[in-house]
Design an enzyme around this catalytic site. Structure first.
Site, PDB file in Angstrom:
ATOM      1  CD  GLU A   1      31.898  43.391  41.212  1.00 10.94           C
ATOM      2  OE1 GLU A   1      33.302  42.885  41.563  1.00 10.94           O
ATOM      3  OE2 GLU A   1      32.108  44.544  41.539  1.00 10.94           O
TER       4      GLU A   1
ATOM      5  CE  LYS B   1      37.403  45.234  43.249  1.00 13.73           C
ATOM      6  NZ  LYS B   1      36.667  44.851  42.813  1.00 13.73           N
TER       7      LYS B   1
ATOM      8  CB  CYS C   1      33.945  46.515  42.410  1.00 10.47           C
ATOM      9  SG  CYS C   1      33.380  46.735  44.201  1.00 10.47           S
TER      10      CYS C   1
END
Length: 549
Positions: free
Chosen positions: A297, A370, A420
């Site tokens: 990330e 995301k 994440c």
């Protein structure tokens, strides 16, 4: 006589206060044990019972048994709520205490306010469990078996509520502590179902009587006291997925210190140089032909337009003529269009755009944005901007990606990224499994847990990924900044892992899978509502009958 009565009243009052304090301490200690059970935080091993960074299913079970005993002796529904609330506050604060690191160490928030923020979040989330305990008091007149089932159902509904309300924050759900003991159930019922089974099995020895208690004590001892019992169960349940080939991977762990990550004089040039060098080496390595290189990330912590175009042109030249694809975490967007926390993929071969005009666009052949954003980190909840302004953290209001998003098609595989803490939400990952023929064959998590230092958060996140792999019957590949960079097979077993906090690369061959687990089938179609329905049905079936006399 009056004086003696007064002294007696004082003694009773003092005794009640002492008993109340003892109950409060017991609830907090039991909740703390729950937190420790998720991943043992200390470098101390005790036989096969405790190991650094590993879950302790038996400790989680004892914690729940203690809670049930406290609730069973609560004189009122209010008392039960306070006991469960104290337990859950201690459990949750002890689970994600490392939020203090991000707020204080890296955000500059004064320590007392950072501590208060962690406790306030834990106490707020604990309200779900306090309500569940208060409701369970209604089953006081029901039979012992009904009490056991009602406790498991209400506790599971509380876990579900914490995972979905206010965007959801299910970190530390009890089922993660059971990945070794009851993980074989994950492909069927998911992490919340595992938690329900654990809650019922822990409550039964406390609430049942006679032969039923003896039987459940023996069963609990077998599940949580016999090493290898979980593996024995896993071997006897059918595997509902099948092999789908292999994928060579190289996982990059830059170990860029968080305090330097966004520093244009330190972390930024280091990230550009190191990740660029590793991509050049990997795409030209014959051993990785047809494979995938994964960087974590925000491996590149700048917007592409803020990077020298020559950097992208150089990578374009090597990737285009190489033999491996690249999956890289990078922020995308602009002030006018909005920003996303994204992952992009680069392929060998033809060009998607003119490299002279836009070299980054020429590289990019796939994009994942995301979907599940982090409150306070990637979006600021209404009314809380004052709080985020107290910290010196590069925060922003990011745009959400859609759900589900297409998989990355490469080398005969369908690769599904998540970023994440998106891997906390198994039902959202399952959304991509609606059609077996299009379902992902490999899952990839790109993370940066460096925000929380070298803490147990790394270990907790590893176990979260392990449960996702079990639920969906897919290997989970993890590329992170500081750990845990690892390859996890479809049975939730860690096949390889880099040392945490060290810069390095991890080469592995991932065994891809196809087919649907029962959990992937029902969660892809109905989310977690079937679980809610089962819990509601249990509560209806076990509800105490009112005395109509």
């Amino acid at each position: 006589m009056t004086g003696m009565a007064a002294r007696g009243a004082v003694a009773r009052r003092d005794g009640a206060a002492l008993a109340g304090a003892a109950v409060a301490v017991a609830a907090v200690l039991a909740g703390g044990a729950h937190a420790l059970a998720l991943a043992w935080p200390w470098d101390v091993s005790i036989g096969g019972w405790l190991a650094p960074g590993q879950p302790a299913a038996w400790l989680h079970a004892l914690s729940l048994m203690a809670l049930v005993a406290l609730l069973a002796h609560a004189p009122t529904a209010s008392a039960a709520a306070w006991r469960a609330g104290g337990y859950a506050t201690a459990w949750l604060a002890g689970t994600f205490w490392w939020l203090f690191v991000s707020m204080h160490t890296y955000g500059g928030l004064v320590a007392p306010l950072a501590v208060l923020a962690v406790l306030a979040l834990a106490a707020f989330l604990a309200l779900d469990y306090a309500l569940a305990a208060a409701l369970w008091s209604r089953w006081r007149t029901a039979g012992p078996g009904a009490q056991v089932l009602a406790f498991a159902a209400l506790w599971t509904l509380a876990e579900w509520a914490r995972g979905v309300l206010w965007t959801g924050f299910p970190w530390g759900a009890g089922g993660y502590a059971q990945v070794e003991a009851l993980g074989a159930l994950a492909p069927w019922v998911g992490v919340y179902g595992i938690g329900a089974v654990a809650a019922a099995l822990a409550a039964a020895p406390v609430l049942l009587r006679g032969v039923a208690r003896v039987v459940t004590v023996v069963l609990a001892a077998l599940v949580w006291g016999v090493p290898g019992a979980g593996a024995w169960l896993a071997e006897r349940l059918p595997d509902t997925t099948r092999p789908a080939g292999a994928l060579p991977v190289r996982l990059l762990q830059g170990a860029i210190p968080q305090e330097q990550k966004f520093d244009v004089d330190a972390g930024v040039p280091l990230a550009l140089r190191w990740y660029g060098e590793q991509i050049v080496r990997a795409t030209g390595d014959p051993a990785l032909a047809g494979g995938l290189v994964v960087a974590p990330e925000t491996a590149i912590p700048l917007l592409p337009q803020d990077v020298d175009p020559a950097y992208w042109r150089a990578l374009h030249a090597v990737v285009r003529t190489g033999d491996a694809a690249v999956l890289l975490g990078v922020p995308l967007g602009s002030f006018s269009e909005g920003y996303t926390n994204s992952a992009v993929a680069w392929f060998p071969g033809g060009e998607a755009a003119d490299p002279a005009a836009d070299p980054f666009a020429a590289l990019t052949r796939y994009r994942y944005d995301k979907h599940h954003l982090v409150p306070f980190g990637e979006f600021i909840p209404p009314g809380f901007r004052w709080f985020t302004e107290l910290m010196n953290i590069p925060l922003g209001d990011f745009a959400r990606g859609v759900l589900p998003q297409p998989s990355l098609a490469w080398a005969g595989q369908r690769i599904a990224p998540n970023i994440c803490y998106e891997d906390l939400f198994g039902e959202e990952l399952a959304a991509g499994f609606g059609e077996a023929g299009r379902a992902p064959t490999v899952l990839v998590n790109l993370s940066n847990i460096a925000w929380f230092g070298d803490t147990v958060a790394i270990d907790q996140h590893r176990h979260i990924s392990r449960v996702r792999a079990l639920e969906l019957g897919r290997p989970m590949v993890r590329a992170t900044n500081t750990g845990a960079t690892a390859v996890i097979d479809h049975r939730g077993r860690v096949q390889a892992e880099l040392p945490r906090g060290e810069r390095g690369v991890l080469d592995a061959t991932v065994a891809a899978r196809q087919g649907l687990t029962p959990y992937a089938w029902w969660a892809s179609r109905a989310g977690l509502w079937p679980l809610v329905g089962v819990c509601a049905a249990v509560l209806l079936a076990t509800r105490p009958r009112r005395d109509r006399r």
